[in-house]
Scaffold this active site. Sequence first.
Site, PDB file in Angstrom:
ATOM      1  N   GLY A  70      -4.100  -7.039  11.187  1.00 53.61           N
ATOM      2  CA  GLY A  70      -3.532  -8.255  10.646  1.00 53.61           C
ATOM      3  C   GLY A  70      -2.388  -7.935   9.697  1.00 53.61           C
ATOM      4  O   GLY A  70      -2.157  -6.787   9.316  1.00 53.61           O
ATOM      5  N   GLY A  71      -1.662  -8.957   9.303  1.00 49.73           N
ATOM      6  CA  GLY A  71      -0.586  -8.781   8.333  1.00 49.73           C
ATOM      7  C   GLY A  71       0.772  -8.569   8.979  1.00 49.73           C
ATOM      8  O   GLY A  71       0.915  -8.541  10.197  1.00 49.73           O
ATOM      9  N   SER A  72       1.778  -8.413   8.123  1.00 48.11           N
ATOM     10  CA  SER A  72       3.155  -8.261   8.576  1.00 48.11           C
ATOM     11  C   SER A  72       3.567  -6.786   8.506  1.00 48.11           C
ATOM     12  O   SER A  72       2.733  -5.892   8.609  1.00 48.11           O
ATOM     13  CB  SER A  72       4.070  -9.144   7.727  1.00 48.11           C
ATOM     14  OG  SER A  72       5.402  -9.075   8.183  1.00 48.11           O
ATOM     15  N   PHE A  75       5.451  -0.291   4.881  1.00 50.14           N
ATOM     16  CA  PHE A  75       5.892   1.114   4.953  1.00 50.14           C
ATOM     17  C   PHE A  75       4.780   2.025   4.465  1.00 50.14           C
ATOM     18  O   PHE A  75       4.045   1.691   3.547  1.00 50.14           O
ATOM     19  CB  PHE A  75       7.140   1.317   4.083  1.00 50.14           C
ATOM     20  CG  PHE A  75       7.527   2.765   3.933  1.00 50.14           C
ATOM     21  CD1 PHE A  75       8.148   3.444   4.967  1.00 50.14           C
ATOM     22  CD2 PHE A  75       7.241   3.459   2.763  1.00 50.14           C
ATOM     23  CE1 PHE A  75       8.473   4.791   4.846  1.00 50.14           C
ATOM     24  CE2 PHE A  75       7.565   4.802   2.629  1.00 50.14           C
ATOM     25  CZ  PHE A  75       8.191   5.463   3.678  1.00 50.14           C
ATOM     26  N   GLY A 137      -4.599  -4.249   5.551  1.00 55.49           N
ATOM     27  CA  GLY A 137      -4.409  -4.724   6.921  1.00 55.49           C
ATOM     28  C   GLY A 137      -5.519  -4.159   7.785  1.00 55.49           C
ATOM     29  O   GLY A 137      -5.656  -2.935   7.890  1.00 55.49           O
ATOM     30  N   GLY A 148      -7.006  -0.452   7.428  1.00 51.34           N
ATOM     31  CA  GLY A 148      -7.599  -0.416   6.098  1.00 51.34           C
ATOM     32  C   GLY A 148      -6.652  -0.801   4.984  1.00 51.34           C
ATOM     33  O   GLY A 148      -6.058  -1.868   5.005  1.00 51.34           O
ATOM     34  N   SER A 150      -3.837   0.672   1.570  1.00 51.25           N
ATOM     35  CA  SER A 150      -3.012   1.740   1.002  1.00 51.25           C
ATOM     36  C   SER A 150      -2.674   1.406  -0.446  1.00 51.25           C
ATOM     37  O   SER A 150      -2.532   0.245  -0.815  1.00 51.25           O
ATOM     38  CB  SER A 150      -1.728   1.932   1.820  1.00 51.25           C
ATOM     39  OG  SER A 150      -0.996   0.723   1.915  1.00 51.25           O
ATOM     40  N   CYS A 166       5.128  -7.143   3.922  1.00 49.83           N
ATOM     41  CA  CYS A 166       4.039  -8.129   4.061  1.00 49.83           C
ATOM     42  C   CYS A 166       4.572  -9.550   4.196  1.00 49.83           C
ATOM     43  O   CYS A 166       3.828 -10.521   4.022  1.00 49.83           O
ATOM     44  CB  CYS A 166       3.071  -8.042   2.885  1.00 49.83           C
ATOM     45  SG  CYS A 166       2.450  -6.385   2.581  1.00 49.83           S
TER      46      CYS A 166
END
Length: 205
Positions: A70-72, A75, A137, A148, A150, A166
């Site tokens: 999931g998510g955008s 880096f 994510g 997971g 970061s 994001c």
Amino acid sequence: MLKIIDLGKTEYQEALKIQRDFFLKKRKNPEIGDIILITEHYPVYTRGKSTKREHIPDNLDAPIFEIERGGSVTFHGEGQIIVYPILRLKKNLSVKKFVYILEEIMIETLKEFGIRGFRKEKFRGVFTERGKIGFVGIKISKGISMHGFSLNVNVDKSYFSKIIPCGIKDIPVCNMADFIPGVKTIYVKNILISSILKKGRRKLL
């Protein structure tokens, strides 16, 4: 039984293959042990399922991978600790609660260094007074998690400036080093692992 494996620094494709192999084995046989992979990636961008075209420019100075989390877009690079939990989640544990626990692990880690981390309504991840510092994510299939979170320690923030991390336009990205110059990734990693074992293990497994 929970096993934590420190992969050291890895190319993204290498860690993704290890992660997917464990995930498929775990999904096939949920009774095998739970695993958490910890790594730092060499510079790479990843785009999740909610990434929009305007979040990414045409020319990036690092590889980009489209993945199933999931998510955008975000880096990953050296100086950022990445944690991939491949776990069989408790039956009553919702996706929202799982994300909350991952965020809580980062917040507790930051607290050990005197940094106040917090959540923002409608956003995933962990924020500070100087910007976003922790990212989440995940993917869950048949009760098994992958991907997971970061945590930025002293990552090169210039890479983030080339994207809309994001999908959030008006919040900068920050490092623990912005609060504690010279902070060492290895030390943060040890505290983070301790937070996982103390808080996450009890609530996740």
